[in-house]
Write a protein that holds these residues in place. Sequence first.
Motif, PDB file in Angstrom:
ATOM      1  N   LEU A 102       0.831  -1.209   0.000  1.00 26.30           N
ATOM      2  CA  LEU A 102       0.000   0.000   0.000  1.00 26.30           C
ATOM      3  C   LEU A 102       0.860   1.252   0.000  1.00 26.30           C
ATOM      4  O   LEU A 102       0.572   2.217  -0.715  1.00 26.30           O
ATOM      5  CB  LEU A 102      -0.948   0.004   1.204  1.00 26.30           C
ATOM      6  N   ASN A 103       1.914   1.253   0.811  1.00 24.56           N
ATOM      7  CA  ASN A 103       2.819   2.409   0.843  1.00 24.56           C
ATOM      8  C   ASN A 103       3.455   2.628  -0.527  1.00 24.56           C
ATOM      9  O   ASN A 103       3.581   3.763  -0.990  1.00 24.56           O
ATOM     10  CB  ASN A 103       3.893   2.217   1.912  1.00 24.56           C
ATOM     11  N   ARG A 104       3.863   1.534  -1.178  1.00 27.14           N
ATOM     12  CA  ARG A 104       4.490   1.640  -2.495  1.00 27.14           C
ATOM     13  C   ARG A 104       3.490   2.146  -3.523  1.00 27.14           C
ATOM     14  O   ARG A 104       3.803   3.018  -4.338  1.00 27.14           O
ATOM     15  CB  ARG A 104       5.035   0.275  -2.913  1.00 27.14           C
ATOM     16  N   LEU A 105       2.255   1.635  -3.475  1.00 27.53           N
ATOM     17  CA  LEU A 105       1.234   2.039  -4.443  1.00 27.53           C
ATOM     18  C   LEU A 105       0.787   3.483  -4.245  1.00 27.53           C
ATOM     19  O   LEU A 105       0.394   4.151  -5.195  1.00 27.53           O
ATOM     20  CB  LEU A 105       0.031   1.099  -4.373  1.00 27.53           C
ATOM     21  N   GLN A 106       0.819   3.970  -3.010  1.00 29.00           N
ATOM     22  CA  GLN A 106       0.438   5.360  -2.758  1.00 29.00           C
ATOM     23  C   GLN A 106       1.442   6.326  -3.371  1.00 29.00           C
ATOM     24  O   GLN A 106       1.087   7.418  -3.790  1.00 29.00           O
ATOM     25  CB  GLN A 106       0.308   5.615  -1.258  1.00 29.00           C
ATOM     26  N   LYS A 107       2.697   5.915  -3.426  1.00 26.28           N
ATOM     27  CA  LYS A 107       3.731   6.768  -4.021  1.00 26.28           C
ATOM     28  C   LYS A 107       3.663   6.759  -5.543  1.00 26.28           C
ATOM     29  O   LYS A 107       4.069   7.718  -6.192  1.00 26.28           O
ATOM     30  CB  LYS A 107       5.115   6.309  -3.554  1.00 26.28           C
ATOM     31  N   ALA A 108       3.145   5.656  -6.108  1.00 28.88           N
ATOM     32  CA  ALA A 108       3.032   5.565  -7.562  1.00 28.88           C
ATOM     33  C   ALA A 108       1.891   6.457  -8.041  1.00 28.88           C
ATOM     34  O   ALA A 108       0.863   6.603  -7.384  1.00 28.88           O
ATOM     35  CB  ALA A 108       2.782   4.122  -7.981  1.00 28.88           C
ATOM     36  N   THR A 109       2.069   7.058  -9.198  1.00 25.24           N
ATOM     37  CA  THR A 109       1.049   7.992  -9.710  1.00 25.24           C
ATOM     38  C   THR A 109       0.010   7.324 -10.590  1.00 25.24           C
ATOM     39  O   THR A 109      -1.073   7.870 -10.784  1.00 25.24           O
ATOM     40  CB  THR A 109       1.734   9.107 -10.525  1.00 25.24           C
ATOM     41  N   ASP A 110       0.303   6.154 -11.117  1.00 28.12           N
ATOM     42  CA  ASP A 110      -0.614   5.520 -12.056  1.00 28.12           C
ATOM     43  C   ASP A 110      -1.327   4.297 -11.469  1.00 28.12           C
ATOM     44  O   ASP A 110      -1.696   3.386 -12.191  1.00 28.12           O
ATOM     45  CB  ASP A 110       0.139   5.120 -13.319  1.00 28.12           C
ATOM     46  N   THR A 111      -1.548   4.278 -10.168  1.00 26.41           N
ATOM     47  CA  THR A 111      -2.196   3.134  -9.521  1.00 26.41           C
ATOM     48  C   THR A 111      -3.704   3.258  -9.634  1.00 26.41           C
ATOM     49  O   THR A 111      -4.283   4.272  -9.230  1.00 26.41           O
ATOM     50  CB  THR A 111      -1.812   3.072  -8.031  1.00 26.41           C
TER      51      THR A 111
END
Length: 162
Positions: A102-111
């Motif tokens: 979740l932390n990694r996906l929150q940083k990604a812009t295209d999730t």
Amino acid sequence: MAGRKRIPVEVREKTQKDNRKPHRSVKELEARKASEESINANLPDAEPPDYLTDPDKIDRFNEIVRLMKLAGPKTLAKALDSDAIAAYVDAQFNYEFFQNELNRLQKATDTPPNVMDTYSKLRNAAQTQCDKLRSVLALDPVSRLKIDSEPLEPKKNKFSDL
């Protein structure tokens, strides 16, 4: 079993209001304290089960067992509890994995939002499993004090002879 869950004598003494009197005699309280201290007296210590193969999980399993033994004689950490402790370790690792994702996906812009929802639900499920197992294994303070080995003898009815 109807009625309230049994509350250990130590918890009752620490949380009881001054204006409330206990409804148990001194003899009954001593018998309950003795039964609370004798839990799991002759069982062997917990060992990691064979299916727990990851070295990190085995290390965490052994650390939890060590901490449970330090908590006192009323704690579990016996051979019968190995599977429950292993399930708790698995649930912890699952929770940490989903939280990191979740932390990694929150940083990604295209999730996409549905992916975040899915990981959030999986993380919440792992957290719920951790909470339930923590309570069962007495890994939180209140649960640790609620461990009891055997119920009290029922009182003899004074009117049974009539």
